[in-house]
Design a protein around this motif. Structure first.
Motif, PDB file in Angstrom:
ATOM      1  N   LEU A 160      11.435  15.217  -2.920  1.00 20.37           N
ATOM      2  CA  LEU A 160      10.617  14.343  -2.064  1.00 20.37           C
ATOM      3  C   LEU A 160       9.810  15.117  -1.035  1.00 20.37           C
ATOM      4  O   LEU A 160       8.585  14.948  -0.938  1.00 20.37           O
ATOM      5  CB  LEU A 160      11.516  13.319  -1.363  1.00 20.37           C
ATOM      6  CG  LEU A 160      10.814  12.393  -0.364  1.00 20.37           C
ATOM      7  CD1 LEU A 160       9.757  11.547  -1.056  1.00 20.37           C
ATOM      8  CD2 LEU A 160      11.827  11.519   0.363  1.00 20.37           C
ATOM      9  N   ASP A 161      10.451  15.963  -0.253  1.00 21.58           N
ATOM     10  CA  ASP A 161       9.730  16.676   0.810  1.00 21.58           C
ATOM     11  C   ASP A 161       8.693  17.637   0.239  1.00 21.58           C
ATOM     12  O   ASP A 161       7.598  17.796   0.809  1.00 21.58           O
ATOM     13  CB  ASP A 161      10.717  17.425   1.708  1.00 21.58           C
ATOM     14  CG  ASP A 161      11.535  16.480   2.580  1.00 21.58           C
ATOM     15  OD1 ASP A 161      11.053  15.366   2.863  1.00 21.58           O
ATOM     16  OD2 ASP A 161      12.662  16.843   2.962  1.00 21.58           O
ATOM     17  N   ASN A 173       3.167  10.380   3.737  1.00 26.01           N
ATOM     18  CA  ASN A 173       4.325  10.874   4.481  1.00 26.01           C
ATOM     19  C   ASN A 173       4.427  10.161   5.829  1.00 26.01           C
ATOM     20  O   ASN A 173       4.101  10.711   6.887  1.00 26.01           O
ATOM     21  CB  ASN A 173       4.234  12.385   4.678  1.00 26.01           C
ATOM     22  CG  ASN A 173       5.537  12.972   5.189  1.00 26.01           C
ATOM     23  OD1 ASN A 173       6.593  12.359   5.074  1.00 26.01           O
ATOM     24  ND2 ASN A 173       5.459  14.171   5.760  1.00 26.01           N
ATOM     25  N   TRP A 175       6.659   6.690   8.057  1.00 28.68           N
ATOM     26  CA  TRP A 175       7.924   5.949   8.096  1.00 28.68           C
ATOM     27  C   TRP A 175       7.910   4.749   7.165  1.00 28.68           C
ATOM     28  O   TRP A 175       8.947   4.367   6.612  1.00 28.68           O
ATOM     29  CB  TRP A 175       8.256   5.530   9.531  1.00 28.68           C
ATOM     30  CG  TRP A 175       7.396   4.414  10.089  1.00 28.68           C
ATOM     31  CD1 TRP A 175       6.332   4.538  10.921  1.00 28.68           C
ATOM     32  CD2 TRP A 175       7.553   3.009   9.864  1.00 28.68           C
ATOM     33  NE1 TRP A 175       5.792   3.315  11.222  1.00 28.68           N
ATOM     34  CE2 TRP A 175       6.536   2.346  10.590  1.00 28.68           C
ATOM     35  CE3 TRP A 175       8.446   2.238   9.115  1.00 28.68           C
ATOM     36  CZ2 TRP A 175       6.380   0.963  10.588  1.00 28.68           C
ATOM     37  CZ3 TRP A 175       8.296   0.854   9.105  1.00 28.68           C
ATOM     38  CH2 TRP A 175       7.283   0.219   9.846  1.00 28.68           C
ATOM     39  N   ARG A 178       8.666   5.970   3.588  1.00 26.27           N
ATOM     40  CA  ARG A 178      10.031   6.496   3.512  1.00 26.27           C
ATOM     41  C   ARG A 178      11.063   5.367   3.640  1.00 26.27           C
ATOM     42  O   ARG A 178      12.089   5.389   2.958  1.00 26.27           O
ATOM     43  CB  ARG A 178      10.233   7.564   4.583  1.00 26.27           C
ATOM     44  CG  ARG A 178       9.534   8.889   4.246  1.00 26.27           C
ATOM     45  CD  ARG A 178       9.703   9.909   5.361  1.00 26.27           C
ATOM     46  NE  ARG A 178       9.189  11.225   4.988  1.00 26.27           N
ATOM     47  CZ  ARG A 178       9.883  12.191   4.406  1.00 26.27           C
ATOM     48  NH1 ARG A 178      11.161  11.964   4.085  1.00 26.27           N
ATOM     49  NH2 ARG A 178       9.352  13.350   4.116  1.00 26.27           N
ATOM     50  N   LEU A 293      16.090  10.468   3.515  1.00 25.57           N
ATOM     51  CA  LEU A 293      14.849   9.830   3.089  1.00 25.57           C
ATOM     52  C   LEU A 293      13.847   9.695   4.239  1.00 25.57           C
ATOM     53  O   LEU A 293      12.643   9.837   4.032  1.00 25.57           O
ATOM     54  CB  LEU A 293      15.140   8.450   2.501  1.00 25.57           C
ATOM     55  CG  LEU A 293      15.849   8.425   1.147  1.00 25.57           C
ATOM     56  CD1 LEU A 293      16.221   7.005   0.755  1.00 25.57           C
ATOM     57  CD2 LEU A 293      14.981   9.059   0.066  1.00 25.57           C
ATOM     58  N   MET A 294      14.325   9.418   5.443  1.00 24.79           N
ATOM     59  CA  MET A 294      13.417   9.196   6.566  1.00 24.79           C
ATOM     60  C   MET A 294      12.769  10.488   7.045  1.00 24.79           C
ATOM     61  O   MET A 294      11.684  10.451   7.654  1.00 24.79           O
ATOM     62  CB  MET A 294      14.155   8.530   7.728  1.00 24.79           C
ATOM     63  CG  MET A 294      14.561   7.083   7.469  1.00 24.79           C
ATOM     64  SD  MET A 294      13.198   6.046   6.875  1.00 24.79           S
ATOM     65  CE  MET A 294      11.981   6.268   8.179  1.00 24.79           C
ATOM     66  N   GLY A 295      13.390  11.632   6.781  1.00 32.10           N
ATOM     67  CA  GLY A 295      12.775  12.895   7.177  1.00 32.10           C
ATOM     68  C   GLY A 295      12.567  12.977   8.683  1.00 32.10           C
ATOM     69  O   GLY A 295      13.368  12.470   9.472  1.00 32.10           O
ATOM     70  N   GLY A 300      10.262   7.531  12.744  1.00 29.94           N
ATOM     71  CA  GLY A 300      11.554   7.613  12.076  1.00 29.94           C
ATOM     72  C   GLY A 300      12.715   7.369  13.021  1.00 29.94           C
ATOM     73  O   GLY A 300      13.697   6.718  12.664  1.00 29.94           O
TER      74      GLY A 300
END
Length: 350
Positions: A160-161, A173, A175, A178, A293-295, A300
């Motif tokens: 994902l990242d 990319n 919130w 994500r 997932l939220m990074g 976030g």
């Protein structure tokens, strides 16, 4: 003079009232649009729009295909499917990028006969659980231990990242996207816990990395579950519970009931003495997966704040105190819709 002032006041009031009315109407329309959008993305039945709509059972249709086609069998696979390169490998199977009539597909081949039972279980689950939440089955050949599924170029959720760091996808990319992935993840758990073939537990999830590898990231940034080789059934009415493997599990990622209960007494692990458990082990892991997932995107932290209470419940030591996947999903969707609505209202004020 007084008449002139009064006239100006009436004119000003007459001008302000329509403006206020127009702003209020615009705000109302904005909220209606948001609600309609959310309904189109996440239906009340918790189902995403299916790519299989219009196909009868045991048929498939990939995005660029006009018509549905029956699952491919050995004869067609041997004649029309061409392996291109190895793209993944695990204990149970090797996965190759392959091509069928110009369509890219994933060809999974059994790695060792020692894992034949897992391989066949995975195939049976793929057949039984075809839905928007599960990777699309394209065909299989039991004689040669081959399974064909739809290919998703982004690969597993582990990527994902890396995907979002690419310039072409940086716009996604945020919130919103994500959190939608987190909603997809919990939607999949809800589906597996209430599936057409009983309550299923994701046993191949003893670490964050292993859990993420079970899901594929689609081109439109949604999730489908891909690896169903270890999906045992729980049914308390039949006294049917599960143990995920026959070895001792360790670490904070797995649920407390998955840990050897006599480790503090220095008693050696024994599979025969290890208690069984149920699908609430999946619930324990939700906060850790969502955290990944939220990074580290703007907004976030606010998402984590809104999810704090439900995540605290997910981490209850007693599994009976944890919420169901459906309960978690309702909170996730509520947070998503309220944050989208708040964001739209803030933009309107600007």
């Amino acid at each position: 003079m007084q008449g002139t002032v009064g006239q100006r006041s009436r004119t000003t009031v007459a001008y302000i009232v329509p403006v206020v009315g127009i702003c209020a109407a615009a705000f109302l329309l904005t909220n209606i649009f948001i609600y309609l959008y959310l309904d189109s993305v996440y239906q009340p039945g918790l189902q995403q729009v299916s790519p299989l709509v219009g196909c009868v059972p045991q048929h498939f249709k990939m995005p660029t295909m006009k018509d549905c086609t029956a699952w491919l069998q050995c004869l067609q696979i041997n004649a029309e499917v061409h392996e291109l390169k190895l793209i993944d490998q695990g204990a149970v199977k090797k996965v190759y990028l392959a091509e069928w009539r110009g369509q890219k597909v994933a060809l999974s081949r059994l790695s060792s006969l020692n894992y034949l039972e897992d391989f066949l279980h995975g195939l049976s689950m793929l057949q039984a659980l075809q839905s928007p939440q599960v990777v699309q089955l394209v065909g299989f050949c039991l004689e040669e231990h081959i399974i064909l599924t739809e290919h998703h170029p982004f690969g597993s959720l582990l990527n994902l990242d890396d995907v979002l760091e690419k310039k072409h996808y940086q716009q996604h990319n945020n919130w919103e996207m994500r959190l939608r992935l987190a909603i997809d993840y919990v939607t999949i758990l809800h589906y597996l816990h209430n599936s057409p073939v009983g309550r299923r537990v994701m046993c191949d999830s003893n670490s964050l990395e292993k859990t993420l590898s079970q899901f594929l990231l689609t081109n439109d940034f949604h999730l489908v579950v891909n690896d169903l080789d270890a999906l045992p059934e729980v049914d308390m009415s039949r006294n049917l519970s599960v143990k995920c493997g026959h070895r001792e599990l360790t670490g904070d990622f797995v649920a407390p009931e998955q840990l050897w209960p006599f480790r503090n007494n220095r008693k050696p692990f024994s599979d025969n003495l290890m208690p069984e458990y149920d699908e609430k082990t999946d619930i324990w892991k939700i906060p850790d997966v969502t955290w990944f997932l939220m990074g580290k995107v703007p907004g976030g932290d606010l998402v984590h704040f809104h999810l704090f209470q439900i995540h605290e419940k997910c981490k209850k030591k007693d599994p009976t105190d944890r919420p169901s996947a459906f309960d978690v999903l309702k909170v996730y969707k509520s947070v998503y819709s309220s944050m989208v609505r708040d964001s739209a209202g803030f933009r309107d004020m600007l």
